[in-house]
Design a protein around this motif. Sequence first.
Motif, PDB file in Angstrom:
ATOM      1  N   MET A  58       3.055 -11.983 -13.719  1.00  0.00           N
ATOM      2  CA  MET A  58       2.741 -13.364 -13.377  1.00  0.00           C
ATOM      3  C   MET A  58       3.760 -13.947 -12.384  1.00  0.00           C
ATOM      4  O   MET A  58       3.399 -14.667 -11.457  1.00  0.00           O
ATOM      5  CB  MET A  58       2.712 -14.224 -14.635  1.00  0.00           C
ATOM      6  N   CYS A  59       5.022 -13.590 -12.578  1.00  0.00           N
ATOM      7  CA  CYS A  59       6.090 -14.091 -11.705  1.00  0.00           C
ATOM      8  C   CYS A  59       6.212 -13.283 -10.412  1.00  0.00           C
ATOM      9  O   CYS A  59       6.988 -13.653  -9.531  1.00  0.00           O
ATOM     10  CB  CYS A  59       7.418 -14.082 -12.453  1.00  0.00           C
ATOM     11  N   LYS A  60       5.477 -12.183 -10.330  1.00  0.00           N
ATOM     12  CA  LYS A  60       5.478 -11.321  -9.149  1.00  0.00           C
ATOM     13  C   LYS A  60       6.889 -10.858  -8.776  1.00  0.00           C
ATOM     14  O   LYS A  60       7.268 -10.847  -7.618  1.00  0.00           O
ATOM     15  CB  LYS A  60       4.813 -12.019  -7.970  1.00  0.00           C
ATOM     16  N   VAL A  61       7.665 -10.481  -9.791  1.00  0.00           N
ATOM     17  CA  VAL A  61       9.006  -9.959  -9.544  1.00  0.00           C
ATOM     18  C   VAL A  61       8.954  -8.439  -9.548  1.00  0.00           C
ATOM     19  O   VAL A  61       8.093  -7.830 -10.184  1.00  0.00           O
ATOM     20  CB  VAL A  61      10.032 -10.478 -10.571  1.00  0.00           C
ATOM     21  N   ARG A  90      11.906 -15.383 -19.259  1.00  0.00           N
ATOM     22  CA  ARG A  90      11.855 -16.164 -18.022  1.00  0.00           C
ATOM     23  C   ARG A  90      13.237 -16.720 -17.687  1.00  0.00           C
ATOM     24  O   ARG A  90      13.660 -16.704 -16.535  1.00  0.00           O
ATOM     25  CB  ARG A  90      10.846 -17.298 -18.151  1.00  0.00           C
ATOM     26  N   ASP A  91      13.958 -17.218 -18.684  1.00  0.00           N
ATOM     27  CA  ASP A  91      15.317 -17.717 -18.462  1.00  0.00           C
ATOM     28  C   ASP A  91      16.212 -16.630 -17.885  1.00  0.00           C
ATOM     29  O   ASP A  91      17.028 -16.890 -17.006  1.00  0.00           O
ATOM     30  CB  ASP A  91      15.921 -18.250 -19.760  1.00  0.00           C
ATOM     31  N   ALA A  92      16.052 -15.403 -18.374  1.00  0.00           N
ATOM     32  CA  ALA A  92      16.847 -14.278 -17.866  1.00  0.00           C
ATOM     33  C   ALA A  92      16.515 -14.012 -16.403  1.00  0.00           C
ATOM     34  O   ALA A  92      17.410 -13.731 -15.587  1.00  0.00           O
ATOM     35  CB  ALA A  92      16.610 -13.029 -18.710  1.00  0.00           C
ATOM     36  N   LEU A  93      15.239 -14.098 -16.041  1.00  0.00           N
ATOM     37  CA  LEU A  93      14.835 -13.887 -14.644  1.00  0.00           C
ATOM     38  C   LEU A  93      15.419 -14.978 -13.744  1.00  0.00           C
ATOM     39  O   LEU A  93      15.854 -14.695 -12.627  1.00  0.00           O
ATOM     40  CB  LEU A  93      13.315 -13.854 -14.516  1.00  0.00           C
ATOM     41  N   VAL A  94      15.426 -16.211 -14.239  1.00  0.00           N
ATOM     42  CA  VAL A  94      16.013 -17.307 -13.472  1.00  0.00           C
ATOM     43  C   VAL A  94      17.528 -17.088 -13.302  1.00  0.00           C
ATOM     44  O   VAL A  94      18.064 -17.156 -12.203  1.00  0.00           O
ATOM     45  CB  VAL A  94      15.733 -18.669 -14.145  1.00  0.00           C
ATOM     46  N   GLU A  95      18.198 -16.803 -14.412  1.00  0.00           N
ATOM     47  CA  GLU A  95      19.646 -16.599 -14.356  1.00  0.00           C
ATOM     48  C   GLU A  95      20.025 -15.409 -13.478  1.00  0.00           C
ATOM     49  O   GLU A  95      21.054 -15.416 -12.815  1.00  0.00           O
ATOM     50  CB  GLU A  95      20.213 -16.430 -15.761  1.00  0.00           C
ATOM     51  N   GLY A  96      19.170 -14.380 -13.479  1.00  0.00           N
ATOM     52  CA  GLY A  96      19.438 -13.205 -12.652  1.00  0.00           C
ATOM     53  C   GLY A  96      19.084 -13.390 -11.178  1.00  0.00           C
ATOM     54  O   GLY A  96      19.309 -12.497 -10.369  1.00  0.00           O
ATOM     55  N   GLY A  97      18.510 -14.556 -10.837  1.00  0.00           N
ATOM     56  CA  GLY A  97      18.185 -14.839  -9.443  1.00  0.00           C
ATOM     57  C   GLY A  97      16.852 -14.256  -8.979  1.00  0.00           C
ATOM     58  O   GLY A  97      16.581 -14.206  -7.784  1.00  0.00           O
TER      59      GLY A  97
END
Length: 99
Positions: A58-61, A90-97
């Motif tokens: 969903m986040c296309k990472v 999701r918080d981990a993805l944000v924190e990881g940039g």
Amino acid sequence: FHVVARLLFHDKKVAKANHNMFAYRFTEVTDGTKRRVADNDDDGEKGAGAKLAALLEMCKVDDVIVVVSRWFGGIHLGPVRFKYIAAVGRDALVEGGFL
């Protein structure tokens, strides 16, 4: 995967978690051909790995692994636990940039 697992389980707190769920995605290039490689594991928390995999999609990472550890604290959370697992992922993805 085994290298990542060794690094994670080196942390005694993570090693003692009841569940260490993960999902990953990366693009592999072989002879100029791109191929998406993705997998997940719920470590006994049925469906949690798939929820994390859906989050990555969903986040296309890409080129990422997300691991969420869960410790049982004596209270059964029921289906709402998946909301918390996804939020932590999701918080981990944000924190990881990544987002």
